[in-house]
Design a protein around this motif. Sequence first.
Motif, short mmCIF file in Angstrom:
data_model
loop_
_atom_site.label_atom_id
_atom_site.label_comp_id
_atom_site.label_asym_id
_atom_site.label_seq_id
_atom_site.Cartn_x
_atom_site.Cartn_y
_atom_site.Cartn_z
N GLN A 60 -3.15 13.97 -117.26
CA GLN A 60 -3.79 14.04 -118.57
C GLN A 60 -2.90 13.42 -119.65
O GLN A 60 -2.65 14.01 -120.71
N GLU A 61 -2.43 12.23 -119.35
CA GLU A 61 -1.58 11.48 -120.27
C GLU A 61 -2.15 10.10 -120.50
O GLU A 61 -2.87 9.56 -119.67
N MET A 62 -1.79 9.52 -121.64
CA MET A 62 -2.05 8.12 -121.92
C MET A 62 -0.72 7.39 -121.77
O MET A 62 0.30 7.87 -122.25
N ARG A 74 1.14 12.74 -124.33
CA ARG A 74 0.34 13.91 -123.98
C ARG A 74 -0.26 14.48 -125.27
O ARG A 74 0.39 14.47 -126.31
N LEU A 75 -1.47 14.98 -125.16
CA LEU A 75 -2.15 15.54 -126.32
C LEU A 75 -1.54 16.88 -126.69
O LEU A 75 -1.46 17.79 -125.86
N GLU A 76 -1.09 16.98 -127.94
CA GLU A 76 -0.60 18.25 -128.50
C GLU A 76 -1.34 18.44 -129.81
O GLU A 76 -1.12 17.69 -130.76
N GLY A 77 -2.22 19.43 -129.83
CA GLY A 77 -3.09 19.61 -130.99
C GLY A 77 -4.05 18.44 -131.04
O GLY A 77 -4.83 18.24 -130.12
N ASN A 89 3.74 8.60 -132.63
CA ASN A 89 2.66 9.02 -131.75
C ASN A 89 2.01 7.76 -131.15
O ASN A 89 2.42 6.64 -131.45
N LEU A 90 1.02 7.93 -130.31
CA LEU A 90 0.43 6.82 -129.58
C LEU A 90 -0.07 5.71 -130.50
O LEU A 90 0.29 4.54 -130.31
N GLY A 91 -0.85 6.04 -131.50
CA GLY A 91 -1.37 5.01 -132.41
C GLY A 91 -0.27 4.28 -133.16
O GLY A 91 -0.31 3.06 -133.30
#
Length: 110
Positions: A60-62, A74-77, A89-91
């Motif tokens: 569950q990672e990008m 990884r999604l946090e919040g 962050n990713l963006g």
Amino acid sequence: MTETEFLVRADKIINNIQRQADDWFENLDIDVDAKKEGYVLTLIFNNKHHVVINAQTPLQEMWLAAPSGAFHYRLEGENWVNTREEGANLGEQIAELCSGLTGKSLTVQI
């Protein structure tokens, strides 16, 4: 989150980035080709530099790969955060990498 929920989020991210890259090509005269295959988006700049964004469903990672290295998020919040180090962050990381490859200040909304 379930696998289905993750894949919905991942698909949305990839589609958003692809649309933005298409806009860069059309409106900013940036030589970028965005190719999507499943849950993998490859941005090719000037026919040589690649930035690859892909979903890693089991974790569950990008993941993000570029000439400068590979990064996992990884999604946090509501934010996709780097799993290995603090920082963008990713963006923000995609924007920084693409800006560096194009010489133009770009933003990325995921």
